[in-house]
Design a protein around this motif. Sequence first.
Motif, PDB file in Angstrom:
ATOM      1  N   VAL A 135       0.919  -1.248   0.404  1.00  0.00           N
ATOM      2  CA  VAL A 135       0.268  -0.092  -0.048  1.00  0.00           C
ATOM      3  C   VAL A 135       0.702   1.080  -0.188  1.00  0.00           C
ATOM      4  N   LYS A 136       0.295   2.191  -0.209  1.00  0.00           N
ATOM      5  CA  LYS A 136       1.471   3.766  -0.160  1.00  0.00           C
ATOM      6  C   LYS A 136       1.319   3.926   1.635  1.00  0.00           C
ATOM      7  N   ALA A 137       2.721   4.703   1.538  1.00  0.00           N
ATOM      8  CA  ALA A 137       3.549   4.995   2.911  1.00  0.00           C
ATOM      9  C   ALA A 137       2.465   5.388   3.581  1.00  0.00           C
ATOM     10  N   ASP A 138       1.459   6.211   3.218  1.00  0.00           N
ATOM     11  CA  ASP A 138       0.791   7.183   4.471  1.00  0.00           C
ATOM     12  C   ASP A 138      -0.601   6.839   4.114  1.00  0.00           C
ATOM     13  N   SER A 139      -1.077   5.061   3.798  1.00  0.00           N
ATOM     14  CA  SER A 139      -1.843   4.434   3.836  1.00  0.00           C
ATOM     15  C   SER A 139      -2.365   3.974   5.286  1.00  0.00           C
ATOM     16  N   ASP A 140      -3.830   3.883   4.852  1.00  0.00           N
ATOM     17  CA  ASP A 140      -4.186   3.488   6.682  1.00  0.00           C
ATOM     18  C   ASP A 140      -5.044   2.449   7.375  1.00  0.00           C
ATOM     19  N   ILE A 141      -5.003   1.408   5.768  1.00  0.00           N
ATOM     20  CA  ILE A 141      -4.928  -0.588   5.140  1.00  0.00           C
ATOM     21  C   ILE A 141      -3.609  -0.310   6.320  1.00  0.00           C
ATOM     22  N   ALA A 142      -4.411  -1.329   7.373  1.00  0.00           N
ATOM     23  CA  ALA A 142      -3.075  -1.998   7.972  1.00  0.00           C
ATOM     24  C   ALA A 142      -3.650  -3.450   8.644  1.00  0.00           C
ATOM     25  N   GLU A 143      -4.836  -3.614   7.498  1.00  0.00           N
ATOM     26  CA  GLU A 143      -5.209  -5.017   7.971  1.00  0.00           C
ATOM     27  C   GLU A 143      -5.990  -5.422   6.841  1.00  0.00           C
ATOM     28  N   GLY A 144      -6.586  -7.394   6.223  1.00  0.00           N
ATOM     29  CA  GLY A 144      -7.167  -7.289   4.941  1.00  0.00           C
ATOM     30  C   GLY A 144      -8.607  -6.926   5.272  1.00  0.00           C
ATOM     31  N   THR A 145      -8.842  -6.371   7.167  1.00  0.00           N
ATOM     32  CA  THR A 145     -10.906  -6.447   6.751  1.00  0.00           C
ATOM     33  C   THR A 145     -11.031  -4.545   6.330  1.00  0.00           C
ATOM     34  N   ASP A 146      -9.940  -4.075   6.254  1.00  0.00           N
ATOM     35  CA  ASP A 146      -9.571  -2.384   5.581  1.00  0.00           C
ATOM     36  C   ASP A 146      -9.994  -2.211   4.144  1.00  0.00           C
ATOM     37  N   LEU A 147      -9.844  -3.271   3.352  1.00  0.00           N
ATOM     38  CA  LEU A 147     -10.013  -3.158   2.328  1.00  0.00           C
ATOM     39  C   LEU A 147     -11.559  -3.471   1.766  1.00  0.00           C
ATOM     40  N   ASN A 148     -11.762  -4.076   2.372  1.00  0.00           N
ATOM     41  CA  ASN A 148     -13.520  -3.566   2.178  1.00  0.00           C
ATOM     42  C   ASN A 148     -13.608  -2.090   1.599  1.00  0.00           C
ATOM     43  N   GLY A 149     -14.370  -2.403   0.200  1.00  0.00           N
ATOM     44  CA  GLY A 149     -14.668  -1.054  -1.004  1.00  0.00           C
ATOM     45  C   GLY A 149     -13.372  -0.827  -1.637  1.00  0.00           C
ATOM     46  N   LYS A 150     -12.108  -1.257  -0.617  1.00  0.00           N
ATOM     47  CA  LYS A 150     -11.091  -0.977  -1.332  1.00  0.00           C
ATOM     48  C   LYS A 150     -10.964  -1.669  -2.712  1.00  0.00           C
ATOM     49  N   LYS A 151      -9.725  -0.552  -3.521  1.00  0.00           N
ATOM     50  CA  LYS A 151      -9.301  -1.686  -4.805  1.00  0.00           C
ATOM     51  C   LYS A 151      -8.325  -2.643  -4.385  1.00  0.00           C
ATOM     52  N   LEU A 152      -8.081  -3.440  -5.139  1.00  0.00           N
ATOM     53  CA  LEU A 152      -6.839  -4.440  -4.973  1.00  0.00           C
ATOM     54  C   LEU A 152      -6.943  -5.350  -5.587  1.00  0.00           C
ATOM     55  N   CYS A 153      -6.031  -5.243  -6.256  1.00  0.00           N
ATOM     56  CA  CYS A 153      -4.649  -4.882  -7.929  1.00  0.00           C
ATOM     57  C   CYS A 153      -4.149  -6.544  -7.718  1.00  0.00           C
ATOM     58  N   SER A 154      -4.273  -7.681  -8.455  1.00  0.00           N
ATOM     59  CA  SER A 154      -3.800  -8.617  -9.026  1.00  0.00           C
ATOM     60  C   SER A 154      -3.332  -9.018 -10.140  1.00  0.00           C
ATOM     61  N   VAL A 155      -2.486  -9.856 -10.302  1.00  0.00           N
ATOM     62  CA  VAL A 155      -2.518 -10.433 -11.832  1.00  0.00           C
ATOM     63  C   VAL A 155      -2.978 -11.296 -12.592  1.00  0.00           C
ATOM     64  N   THR A 156      -3.859 -11.381 -13.635  1.00  0.00           N
ATOM     65  CA  THR A 156      -5.155 -12.204 -14.487  1.00  0.00           C
ATOM     66  C   THR A 156      -4.484 -13.511 -14.450  1.00  0.00           C
ATOM     67  N   GLY A 157      -5.101 -14.524 -13.955  1.00  0.00           N
ATOM     68  CA  GLY A 157      -4.907 -16.006 -13.349  1.00  0.00           C
ATOM     69  C   GLY A 157      -4.418 -15.679 -12.219  1.00  0.00           C
ATOM     70  N   SER A 158      -3.717 -14.927 -11.138  1.00  0.00           N
ATOM     71  CA  SER A 158      -3.462 -15.343 -10.332  1.00  0.00           C
ATOM     72  C   SER A 158      -4.945 -15.087  -9.246  1.00  0.00           C
ATOM     73  N   THR A 159      -4.419 -16.232  -7.894  1.00  0.00           N
ATOM     74  CA  THR A 159      -5.162 -16.775  -6.970  1.00  0.00           C
ATOM     75  C   THR A 159      -4.854 -15.056  -5.788  1.00  0.00           C
ATOM     76  N   SER A 160      -4.318 -14.812  -5.438  1.00  0.00           N
ATOM     77  CA  SER A 160      -3.804 -13.859  -4.050  1.00  0.00           C
ATOM     78  C   SER A 160      -5.004 -12.782  -3.856  1.00  0.00           C
ATOM     79  N   ALA A 161      -5.119 -12.511  -4.841  1.00  0.00           N
ATOM     80  CA  ALA A 161      -6.379 -11.198  -4.574  1.00  0.00           C
ATOM     81  C   ALA A 161      -7.703 -11.853  -4.207  1.00  0.00           C
ATOM     82  N   GLN A 162      -8.454 -13.024  -4.928  1.00  0.00           N
ATOM     83  CA  GLN A 162      -9.013 -13.502  -4.982  1.00  0.00           C
ATOM     84  C   GLN A 162      -8.771 -13.541  -3.444  1.00  0.00           C
ATOM     85  N   ASN A 163      -8.016 -14.914  -3.172  1.00  0.00           N
ATOM     86  CA  ASN A 163      -7.990 -15.024  -1.462  1.00  0.00           C
ATOM     87  C   ASN A 163      -8.219 -14.269  -0.656  1.00  0.00           C
TER      88      ASN A 163
END
Length: 281
Positions: A135-163
């Motif tokens: 995340v950006k250095a000044d981001s307040d995302i500290a836990e995975g749950t903070d990603l609700n409603g946020k845009k999460l990127c990974s590469v096509t075909g990867s299972t990481s984002a879906q996990n």
Amino acid sequence: MKLRKVTAAAAAALVLSLTATACGGDDDSDSADTGSGGGDKIKVGIKYDQPGLGLKEPDGSFSGFDVDVATFVAGELGYEPNQIEFIETKSADRENALARGDVDFIAATYSITDERKEKVDFAGPYLLAHQDLLVKADSDIAEGTDLNGKKLCSVTGSTSAQNVKDEIAPDAQLKEYGTYSECIAGLQSGAVDAVTTDDSILAGFAAQDQYKGQFKLAGLKLSNENYGVGVKKGDTETVNKINDALEKMVADGAWETAVKENFGPADYKYEQAPKIGNIVQ
């Protein structure tokens, strides 16, 4: 810090290779005979597009932690750095490349899994990585749950984002790009709020000069990824020799030097070198 063309670990491999008594100089074959040690050259599979791990530089040289590991191992097998041919080995083709004999071994963020062990043999592990978020250095995302409603990127075909979406942030908005470089550029521009994959890969990108100080790892340790050196199935002799080389790399400090030089600017909280054969589930 700019990624170095030749790190201290690679330099150590050069010294070792020059003094190795097992170096074979009478083999006229073009490919390596890693079982007996030495030959004209050795073919090593790496990634070409992962800064900090396996990167082909614009001048044709190679840098990264996997490159340093491969160079050290090849030195212990009796090869000088100029006898190493680094071959791009993409994730989907790693097992086939070994089976075809395109490469003699692979060091390319190759996680050891039961499924893969049915097709190839592994030396190591030589690094324990974890799925994480960048995340950006000044981001307040500290836990995975903070990603609700946020845009999460990974590469096509990867299972990481879906996990992440399945396990901790069901309302995250998944964005799939073609490469991690695109994801990182999207994070820099604000098009996405976080990028997810192995922490070692994320740290490699964050350590690049153009991103220095802009990003941070969340440190979530969402999975355990035991990186091993892939070898053709059944080649136990080479596996044992590579394991010996990895143990020596750790014992003489070259392993830790390589980790710090390749990932240091990202403040990567790396795990200590794993014990050979110790797979963390």
